[in-house]
Design an enzyme around this catalytic site. Structure first.
Site, PDB file in Angstrom:
ATOM      1  N   GLU A 431      -8.840  -1.891  -4.167  1.00 16.44           N
ATOM      2  CA  GLU A 431      -8.379  -1.905  -2.776  1.00 16.44           C
ATOM      3  C   GLU A 431      -9.157  -2.931  -1.952  1.00 16.44           C
ATOM      4  OE1 GLU A 431      -6.698   1.472  -4.690  1.00 16.44           O
ATOM      5  OE2 GLU A 431      -8.817   0.919  -4.514  1.00 16.44           O
ATOM      6  N   GLN A 453      -1.698   2.648  -2.358  1.00 14.67           N
ATOM      7  CA  GLN A 453      -0.802   3.684  -2.876  1.00 14.67           C
ATOM      8  C   GLN A 453      -0.892   5.009  -2.126  1.00 14.67           C
ATOM      9  OE1 GLN A 453      -1.323   4.052  -7.105  1.00 14.67           O
ATOM     10  NE2 GLN A 453      -0.020   2.288  -7.538  1.00 14.67           N
ATOM     11  N   PHE A 454      -2.079   5.400  -1.709  1.00 15.01           N
ATOM     12  CA  PHE A 454      -2.271   6.636  -0.949  1.00 15.01           C
ATOM     13  C   PHE A 454      -3.379   6.410   0.067  1.00 15.01           C
ATOM     14  CE2 PHE A 454      -0.639   7.941  -5.072  1.00 15.01           C
ATOM     15  CZ  PHE A 454       0.376   8.829  -4.727  1.00 15.01           C
ATOM     16  N   HIS A 499      -4.468  12.677  -2.729  1.00 17.16           N
ATOM     17  CA  HIS A 499      -3.195  12.017  -2.438  1.00 17.16           C
ATOM     18  C   HIS A 499      -2.592  12.464  -1.108  1.00 17.16           C
ATOM     19  CE1 HIS A 499      -3.641  12.084  -6.845  1.00 17.16           C
ATOM     20  NE2 HIS A 499      -3.082  10.890  -6.808  1.00 17.16           N
TER      21      HIS A 499
END
Length: 695
Positions: A431, A453-454, A499
């Site tokens: 990231e 993504q989350f 998540h």
């Protein structure tokens, strides 16, 4: 190792100019250390003493207009070589007006828009954060050259300067991975002085030599040598720069140099013994440079004249810098974000974003042109990305699994097949690398749309996210990095701490960023399109439970539809109670009001930064009661900010306390029963509505 040949570098380099810059840099450090810091005219001082020669030689080889250097706080000799005015170099540590931050940043945290020469990307005070933005610039070079067909970028390179301590950071390793896997024109320029403040190189990388440890890396050429011996250093630098310019691949050059002063002025180097200090002083590159040029290139008298001239030049410019005005306190809050709102003309940054090259927003409208079929948020996002990719060849979409797979949430499905893998592509699992790369791509004039993504997975990118938001402010509007970061989060069919985190408040208080949080497909289209055409970095939050929710489905509102940031939506109108909410709580608030038969004014903020204070205040003045509902945890959640401002400014209008209904201060549980027990639901919201109305 460098060759001992004496001809090649000496014939290419202006050694008199190298000598002048070396003496100038040394005189500048002397002036600060002996006068300006003791007199408290300079409050932070970082000497480049011992590092100068290698940087100045490097600057001689950065000759192309699209070259960039991503440097750090000991890189002032390079800045002087690339054209930084001496008065600016001295005014910045004094905190005076002008220069590269207008008194907003530490004086050696520099930047330099190219203006026909190399661009020095905005530096940062944290170690290792200079690496991944430079990778983005390098990828931007190749995109402009290959995809957009701009020959100005042919042969351009991106150089990253760092000390031996920086090779232990996440940014360094992410950058190495991207440069080698993508075969980018990057030169890693490591100045190894043996210490990260007081910690030796042996604790930064095994064996204290990063060059040795990287020799097995595929697609990375390694150069290693002495950065204090003029001819050897010059030949090694010339060879490494040429290697990258010729598109043979990325390279790393490690040059050993002495750090002849402490880490900063306050550092007395008590961790070094006398023998080591004597050894370092003996290895002073200034002494070696003098021996190299006198008398072969300069006479003794010419050298002494240069010494006197540079000292006098530093003295004169120190006086001029000190006589500059103090930065205006009236302007210190300017340039947090782009201006030009409400019809005013925009003061455009010099580097970064679409508008610098004359981008004009296409036709757009805040009125919908709805189709018949309803779509979900996933399709709203995918279709908006597709339209903008077609309309603007500077839009690029990337992240983990966004290519062939189409994203773990399917929001980029088919985009790579349509637009190619240079415009829609997968990244390594970093990231830090995703966001840092986006910063550099934005600097290069592209519009990066990055996916995390989350929400929880954004944590490793915090350094780059925070630095990105402050770029415009800390460079006094010289640089900006407009981008969009798409980020799913929140609960779904179940929860969990990894998540399902929401924590949107973190981004809402992150300086320089705008935050969008759509609750339905129509708003998702309008907000995403506005973000991709804007001039500021945007967090675009996609709630996982809304991605395919029936309640969030709406007709596609048209290819010109936009939603302006800072404009809330009234989901219901009423007189008994104001309800402020966003995201997945919108549906639950509507259901609660309908079930209870309440005349509630339900406001979906849609964006949290900026938030529509005007609409909220107008409603509260009408209803005299306010309930704030959000999924994020309660303590210091964004609802606390809204509540505080209502209480401070509208206290006389309130007939009941402002109430917040949120998650408790715990992570999201995985078990469905546990998750539902802590989330605000329509029953608990209805009860609170009733209590406030009856208060």
């Amino acid at each position: 190792m460098a060759s001992k040949t004496n001809n090649l570098p000496a014939n290419k380099i202006d050694w008199k100019e190298v000598s002048r810059l070396m003496l100038l840099s040394r005189a500048l450090d002397d002036k600060e250390e002996n006068e300006l810091v003791p007199d408290k005219k300079v409050l932070y001082q970082f000497s480049a003493r011992g590092h100068e020669l290698a940087q100045i030689i490097l600057g001689q080889y950065l000759t192309q207009s699209r070259d960039s250097a991503s440097a750090y706080y000991r890189s002032r000799p390079l800045m002087l070589t690339l054209g930084l005015a001496l008065e600016d170099a001295m005014a910045a540590p004094m905190g005076k007006s002008g220069s590269y931050s207008d008194g907003r940043d530490i004086g050696v945290v520099c930047n330099l828009p190219g203006n026909g020469g190399p661009t020095v990307l905005p530096m940062a005070g944290d170690v290792g954060s200079q690496y991944t933005p430079a990778i983005g610039w390098a990828q931007g070079i190749e995109y402009h050259r290959k995809t957009l067909g701009n020959e100005e970028y042919a042969g351009a390179i991106s150089v990253i300067l760092g000390g031996d301590g920086s090779v232990a950071t996440n940014g360094f390793w992410s950058a190495i991975t991207m440069a080698t896997t993508l075969h980018l024109p990057v030169l890693f320029f490591i100045e190894d002085n043996g210490f990260g403040i007081s910690v030796g190189s042996e604790l930064q990388t095994p064996g204290a030599n990063i060059a040795n440890n990287l020799r097995s890396f595929k697609n990375l050429r390694i150069f290693d040598g002495d950065g204090t011996t003029p001819n050897d250093a010059a030949e090694l630098i010339e060879t490494s720069v040429s290697y990258v310019r010729d598109r043979k691949g990325p390279a790393l050059i490690r040059l050993t140099v002495p750090r002849l002063n402490g880490h900063s002025y306050q550092d007395n180097q008590s961790y070094k013994d006398d023998e080591l200090i004597k050894k370092e002083q003996k290895n002073d590159p200034l002494k070696k440079l003098k021996s190299f040029v006198v008398p072969k290139i300069l006479s003794k008298e010419e050298w002494e004249k240069l010494e006197q001239e540079t000292k006098s030049e530093v003295d004169r410019n120190a006086e001029k810098a000190w006589d500059r005005e103090e930065p205006s306190t009236d302007k210190v809050t300017r340039f947090v974000k782009s201006d030009g709102v409400n019809g005013e003309s925009e003061t455009l940054q010099k580097v970064g974003g679409l508008r610098v090259d004359g981008y004009q927003r296409p036709d757009e409208s805040e009125k919908t042109a709805p189709e018949k079929q309803r779509i979900n948020i996933v399709e709203a996002v995918r279709r908006t990305l597709d339209v903008e990719l077609h309309q603007n060849d500077r839009v690029i979409v990337f992240g983990e699994d966004v290519g062939e797979k189409g994203g773990v949430h399917a929001a980029t499905m088919g985009l790579q097949n349509t637009h190619g893998d240079e415009r829609v592509f997968d990244t390594s699992l970093s990231e830090e690398g995703i966001i840092g790369r986006a910063v550099g791509l934005a600097y290069s004039g592209l519009m990066p749309v990055a996916e995390i993504q989350f929400r929880k997975y954004a944590d490793p990118a915090t350094e780059q996210l925070k630095n990105c938001g402050t770029i415009r402010w800390r460079t006094a509007n010289k640089f900006a990095a407009p981008m969009v970061v798409r980020m799913p989060g929140g609960f779904a069919k179940c929860g969990d701490p990894w998540h399902s985190e929401s924590n949107e408040v973190f981004f809402s208080r992150m300086i320089g960023w705008s935050v969008a949080y759509p609750s339905n497909a129509e708003d998702a289209v309008g907000l995403l399109r506005s973000a991709m055409r804007g001039n500021d970095p945007v967090i675009f939050f996609e709630h996982r439970n809304l991605l395919d929710s029936k309640a969030a489905r709406k007709p596609y509102p048209g290819d010109q539809y936009i939603v302006s940031f800072g404009k809330a939506s009234h989901l219901k109108k009423g007189d008994d109670l104001t309800v402020i909410t966003w995201g997945a709580m919108c549906e639950r608030c509507i259901e609660a009001a309908d079930n209870g038969g309440f005349s509630a004014d339900i406001i979906d903020l849609r964006t949290l930064s900026p938030w529509d204070k005007e609409a909220v205040f107008e409603s509260v003045k009408k209803t005299n009661r306010c309930l704030i509902v959000h999924e994020d945890t309660q303590t210091a959640g964004f609802g606390a900010e809204i509540s505080s401002q209502i209480t401070e400014e509208l206290f006389k209008y309130l007939d009941a306390p402002v109430h917040r209904h949120t998650m408790p201060d715990i992570p999201m549980p995985y078990n469905v029963g546990l998750m539902n027990s802590v989330l605000p639901d329509s029953d608990s919201i209805e009860k609170l509505m009733n209590d406030l109305i009856k208060f």
